[in-house]
Write a protein that holds these residues in place. Sequence first.
Motif, mmCIF file in Angstrom:
data_model
loop_
_atom_site.group_PDB
_atom_site.id
_atom_site.type_symbol
_atom_site.label_atom_id
_atom_site.label_comp_id
_atom_site.label_asym_id
_atom_site.label_seq_id
_atom_site.Cartn_x
_atom_site.Cartn_y
_atom_site.Cartn_z
ATOM 1 N N LEU A 1 33.502 26.858 42.335
ATOM 2 C CA LEU A 1 34.453 27.889 42.737
ATOM 3 C C LEU A 1 33.745 29.226 42.623
ATOM 4 O O LEU A 1 32.906 29.417 41.740
ATOM 5 N N VAL A 2 34.079 30.141 43.501
ATOM 6 C CA VAL A 2 33.529 31.490 43.453
ATOM 7 C C VAL A 2 34.650 32.391 42.969
ATOM 8 O O VAL A 2 35.750 32.384 43.525
ATOM 9 N N GLN A 3 34.371 33.168 41.922
ATOM 10 C CA GLN A 3 35.405 34.006 41.315
ATOM 11 C C GLN A 3 34.870 35.415 41.086
ATOM 12 O O GLN A 3 33.716 35.601 40.708
ATOM 13 N N LEU A 4 35.735 36.383 41.313
ATOM 14 C CA LEU A 4 35.378 37.763 40.972
ATOM 15 C C LEU A 4 35.222 37.885 39.465
ATOM 16 O O LEU A 4 36.008 37.319 38.709
ATOM 17 N N THR A 5 34.224 38.619 39.049
ATOM 18 C CA THR A 5 34.100 38.968 37.639
ATOM 19 C C THR A 5 34.979 40.202 37.388
ATOM 20 O O THR A 5 35.437 40.848 38.347
ATOM 21 N N PRO A 6 35.196 40.564 36.130
ATOM 22 C CA PRO A 6 35.926 41.820 35.886
ATOM 23 C C PRO A 6 35.268 43.022 36.576
ATOM 24 O O PRO A 6 35.961 43.894 37.101
ATOM 25 N N ALA A 7 33.938 43.045 36.609
ATOM 26 C CA ALA A 7 33.241 44.147 37.298
ATOM 27 C C ALA A 7 33.509 44.097 38.801
ATOM 28 O O ALA A 7 33.698 45.140 39.443
ATOM 29 N N GLY A 8 33.536 42.907 39.382
ATOM 30 C CA GLY A 8 33.821 42.763 40.802
ATOM 31 C C GLY A 8 35.238 43.182 41.139
ATOM 32 O O GLY A 8 35.481 43.854 42.143
ATOM 33 N N LEU A 9 36.171 42.806 40.285
ATOM 34 C CA LEU A 9 37.568 43.192 40.482
ATOM 35 C C LEU A 9 37.725 44.708 40.382
ATOM 36 O O LEU A 9 38.391 45.329 41.214
ATOM 37 N N ALA A 10 37.091 45.306 39.395
ATOM 38 C CA ALA A 10 37.174 46.760 39.240
ATOM 39 C C ALA A 10 36.569 47.470 40.453
ATOM 40 O O ALA A 10 37.123 48.466 40.934
ATOM 41 N N LEU A 11 35.454 46.944 40.955
ATOM 42 C CA LEU A 11 34.806 47.582 42.095
ATOM 43 C C LEU A 11 35.672 47.491 43.350
ATOM 44 O O LEU A 11 35.885 48.508 44.025
ATOM 45 N N ILE A 12 36.189 46.324 43.660
ATOM 46 C CA ILE A 12 36.978 46.209 44.883
ATOM 47 C C ILE A 12 38.259 47.028 44.765
ATOM 48 O O ILE A 12 38.705 47.627 45.741
ATOM 49 N N ASP A 13 38.840 47.089 43.583
ATOM 50 C CA ASP A 13 40.039 47.911 43.418
ATOM 51 C C ASP A 13 39.736 49.400 43.558
ATOM 52 O O ASP A 13 40.603 50.176 43.954
ATOM 53 N N LYS A 14 38.513 49.789 43.271
ATOM 54 C CA LYS A 14 38.103 51.183 43.452
ATOM 55 C C LYS A 14 37.798 51.484 44.923
ATOM 56 O O LYS A 14 38.178 52.538 45.444
ATOM 57 N N VAL A 15 37.140 50.553 45.599
ATOM 58 C CA VAL A 15 36.692 50.773 46.971
ATOM 59 C C VAL A 15 37.830 50.583 47.982
ATOM 60 O O VAL A 15 37.881 51.280 48.999
ATOM 61 N N LEU A 16 38.744 49.670 47.710
ATOM 62 C CA LEU A 16 39.758 49.315 48.698
ATOM 63 C C LEU A 16 40.583 50.503 49.198
ATOM 64 O O LEU A 16 40.753 50.657 50.405
ATOM 65 N N GLY B 1 26.374 40.776 39.415
ATOM 66 C CA GLY B 1 27.411 40.614 38.400
ATOM 67 C C GLY B 1 28.827 40.805 38.926
ATOM 68 O O GLY B 1 29.753 41.012 38.146
ATOM 69 N N LEU B 2 29.001 40.723 40.254
ATOM 70 C CA LEU B 2 30.326 40.953 40.841
ATOM 71 C C LEU B 2 31.116 39.665 41.055
ATOM 72 O O LEU B 2 32.344 39.702 41.147
ATOM 73 N N ILE B 3 30.398 38.546 41.136
ATOM 74 C CA ILE B 3 31.062 37.237 41.229
ATOM 75 C C ILE B 3 30.365 36.281 40.271
ATOM 76 O O ILE B 3 29.244 36.536 39.814
ATOM 77 N N GLU B 4 31.040 35.181 40.001
ATOM 78 C CA GLU B 4 30.397 34.099 39.259
ATOM 79 C C GLU B 4 30.787 32.790 39.919
ATOM 80 O O GLU B 4 31.828 32.689 40.561
ATOM 81 N N ARG B 5 29.894 31.831 39.792
ATOM 82 C CA ARG B 5 30.161 30.484 40.296
ATOM 83 C C ARG B 5 30.571 29.624 39.112
ATOM 84 O O ARG B 5 29.867 29.574 38.108
ATOM 85 N N LEU B 6 31.697 28.958 39.259
ATOM 86 C CA LEU B 6 32.239 28.121 38.195
ATOM 87 C C LEU B 6 32.321 26.678 38.681
ATOM 88 O O LEU B 6 32.601 26.435 39.850
ATOM 89 N N PRO B 7 32.127 25.727 37.777
ATOM 90 C CA PRO B 7 32.297 24.337 38.206
ATOM 91 C C PRO B 7 33.746 24.084 38.614
ATOM 92 O O PRO B 7 34.675 24.574 37.974
ATOM 93 N N SER B 8 33.916 23.322 39.680
ATOM 94 C CA SER B 8 35.263 22.978 40.120
ATOM 95 C C SER B 8 35.859 21.949 39.168
ATOM 96 O O SER B 8 35.220 20.938 38.879
ATOM 97 N N PRO B 9 37.066 22.188 38.683
ATOM 98 C CA PRO B 9 37.673 21.211 37.770
ATOM 99 C C PRO B 9 38.073 19.910 38.477
ATOM 100 O O PRO B 9 38.215 18.881 37.831
#
Length: 163
Positions: A113-128, A98-106
């Motif tokens: 496209l590979v995008q961070l989910t809110p959970a992924g963003l929160a995790l990397i901001d905590k770990v960084l 649940g840390l990334i999601e794959r989205l169709p390219s417009p």
Amino acid sequence: MNDRAQQAEEEWRRERPDIDAGVMATVGRLLEAAQLMERDKLAPLAAQFGLQKGEFDVIATLRRAGTPYRLMPTELYEGLMLSSGAMTSRLDRLERSGLIERLPSPSDRRSVLVQLTPAGLALIDKVLPLHVANEQQALAVLTAQEQGQLNQLLAKLISGLRS
């Protein structure tokens, strides 16, 4: 502490004084430093957060891409110097977590496209910040000036190896 590169250099100088054992020692130390950094500093920190080191690299790369924290898979694997197969398995694990999601390219229906989910963003901001502190601690044996010199020398070496 045993300096394995020095020991190997001495053995080579004894057995083959006609070769440049000093260069072998330098490269050996460089490789050992990278291995120790990975094994003792980077991988254990990632594991504390349920990540493999490579997965941390992916979410960190997406984070530094800036809002909206998304990249094409090709941009990811080229930036991380991986094969597409290695990237796919990392993305699969991160998506299941649940840390990334794959989205169709417009712009191209065949790609995603590979995008961070809110959970992924929160995790990397905590770990960084912990990651940066970990790296600072690892380099603390060197003065600030020595760290700068090492950085410049490694950049020069990498540039030479790429040309």
